[in-house]
Design a protein around this motif. Structure first.
Motif, short mmCIF file in Angstrom:
data_model
loop_
_atom_site.label_atom_id
_atom_site.label_comp_id
_atom_site.label_asym_id
_atom_site.label_seq_id
_atom_site.Cartn_x
_atom_site.Cartn_y
_atom_site.Cartn_z
N THR A 3 15.03 2.20 -7.70
CA THR A 3 13.81 1.74 -7.03
C THR A 3 12.79 1.30 -8.08
N ILE A 4 12.18 0.15 -7.82
CA ILE A 4 11.18 -0.45 -8.71
C ILE A 4 9.93 -0.70 -7.88
N ALA A 5 8.76 -0.43 -8.45
CA ALA A 5 7.51 -0.73 -7.75
C ALA A 5 6.55 -1.45 -8.69
N ILE A 6 5.88 -2.44 -8.16
CA ILE A 6 4.92 -3.24 -8.93
C ILE A 6 3.54 -3.09 -8.29
N GLY A 7 2.54 -2.78 -9.12
CA GLY A 7 1.18 -2.64 -8.61
C GLY A 7 0.16 -3.04 -9.64
N ASP A 8 -1.10 -3.20 -9.17
CA ASP A 8 -2.15 -3.66 -10.09
C ASP A 8 -3.47 -2.91 -9.95
N GLY A 9 -3.47 -1.82 -9.13
CA GLY A 9 -4.75 -1.18 -8.93
C GLY A 9 -4.77 0.32 -8.78
N GLY A 10 -3.64 0.93 -8.44
CA GLY A 10 -3.58 2.37 -8.28
C GLY A 10 -3.35 2.84 -6.87
N ASN A 11 -3.49 1.96 -5.88
CA ASN A 11 -3.29 2.35 -4.48
C ASN A 11 -2.00 1.79 -3.90
N ALA A 52 -2.50 6.19 -4.63
CA ALA A 52 -1.25 6.41 -3.91
C ALA A 52 -0.43 7.46 -4.64
N ILE A 53 0.37 8.21 -3.90
CA ILE A 53 1.17 9.27 -4.51
C ILE A 53 2.67 8.99 -4.46
N THR A 54 3.08 7.93 -3.78
CA THR A 54 4.51 7.61 -3.67
C THR A 54 5.06 7.22 -5.04
N ARG A 55 6.22 7.76 -5.38
CA ARG A 55 6.83 7.54 -6.68
C ARG A 55 8.00 6.55 -6.59
N ILE A 108 -4.23 7.52 -13.06
CA ILE A 108 -5.00 6.71 -12.11
C ILE A 108 -6.11 7.51 -11.44
N ALA A 109 -6.16 8.81 -11.67
CA ALA A 109 -7.22 9.63 -11.07
C ALA A 109 -8.59 9.18 -11.54
N PRO A 116 0.83 -1.21 0.00
CA PRO A 116 0.00 0.00 0.00
C PRO A 116 0.86 1.25 0.00
N GLY A 117 0.45 2.23 -0.81
CA GLY A 117 1.18 3.48 -0.90
C GLY A 117 0.41 4.60 -0.23
N LEU A 118 1.13 5.56 0.32
CA LEU A 118 0.49 6.70 0.97
C LEU A 118 -0.36 7.48 -0.03
N SER A 119 -1.52 7.90 0.43
CA SER A 119 -2.41 8.72 -0.37
C SER A 119 -2.11 10.19 -0.11
N ALA A 120 -2.74 11.06 -0.87
CA ALA A 120 -2.56 12.50 -0.67
C ALA A 120 -3.06 12.93 0.70
N GLN A 121 -4.01 12.16 1.25
CA GLN A 121 -4.53 12.45 2.60
C GLN A 121 -3.56 12.04 3.70
#
Length: 275
Positions: free
Chosen positions: A171-179, A198-201, A190-191, A137-142
């Motif tokens: 750094t490499i990140a793998i995701g499948d949904g946007g969060n 998530a906003i983490t890059r 993803i908006a 899970p990545g941090l959201s703007a909130q």
């Protein structure tokens, strides 16, 4: 087929089901992202941190740890020193069989008012040559963490975001949904998804219909370069069974089954055969 064409073929294959909109956001990524990410791992010989573990209730989901273990085994076989970074209860579940580094969850992570302390100390000690985040899970703007249903899961999450933000290595990140961690790379794309984004890059974002399958895409390219069938060493069914025995649940059904995102192991096996 040249290297870019190979990467693009893998990239298309990994989003063909479009389970959570990854095919829709794919145009936001510069083609060749799987090959570029694999290049960062091609000659590593030191520590590689693999962050994973998406909390579901009081346990963790199968998507993420399965791919993390596949990456761990591959990196081990090519001479790197992988370390799985995660919080409770996943860390304890893996500690007997894999090198792990535990990070604190919820309020414990920033009890001293410094949410980056654990990451900063770990990076100084472990000195990674690369960092991979898979289905974290990545941090959201909130400022919190949210699951696919929009539920706030912050109290059960550990802060792996800081590892990528503070890293001096690829750094490499793998995701499948946007969060997930890394989705900040395609924030505008993803908006449109029905998700708290998530906003983490990261340096290189990899997308897939199932995050575990993104690991297989990376392994496919590294195996191609080495002229070695690294994919043939992976058994999705065995990995799912292992995680299930440790108490995992399917992230979609929330049941303790040998499945990933509602899919039987046969789907992952078929994907590996296609790769």
């Amino acid at each position: 087929m040249n290297e870019l064409e190979l990467s693009q073929a893998i990239e298309e294959l990994l989003v063909v089901r479009n389970l959570r909109g990854m095919a829709d956001v794919q145009p936001a990524l510069k083609p060749g992202y799987y090959a570029r990410a694999a290049q960062s791992l091609r000659n590593v010989g030191g520590n590689v941190l693999i962050g994973t573990g998406f909390p579901v209730g009081d346990t963790f989901e199968t998507d993420g740890p399965v791919g993390a273990i596949a990456l761990y085994n591959m990196l081990n076989s090519i001479g790197a020193k992988p370390v799985i970074v995660c919080g409770a209860p996943l860390c304890a579940a893996l500690a007997a069989d894999y090198r792990v580094h535990e990070i604190s969850i919820g309020a414990d992570a920033s009890a001293d008012g410094d949410p980056d302390r654990e990451a900063r100390e770990a990076l100084a000690t472990l000195k990674p040559q690369a960092i991979i985040s898979i289905e974290r899970p990545g941090l959201s703007a909130q400022g919190g963490y949210f699951n696919m249903r929009g539920e706030d899961i912050s109290p059960r999450c550990a802060n792996f975001d800081a590892f990528l933000r503070l890293a001096s290595c690829p750094t490499i990140a793998i995701g499948d949904g946007g969060n997930e961690i890394g989705m900040g790379n395609i924030e505008n794309a993803i908006a449109a998804l029905d998700i708290v984004p998530a906003i983490t890059r990261c340096d290189e974002l990899l997308i897939a219909d199932v995050s575990n399958w993104g690991a297989y895409g990376l392994i496919a390219i590294i195996g191609y370069w080495r002229d070695e069938d690294l994919l043939g060493k992976i058994s999705p069914r065995d990995l799912l069974r292992y995680c299930s025995e440790q108490g995992s649940v399917d992230g979609v059904t929330r049941e303790n089954t040998e499945t990933e995102d509602g899919l039987d192991a046969s789907a992952g096996i078929e994907l590996i055969q296609q790769l």
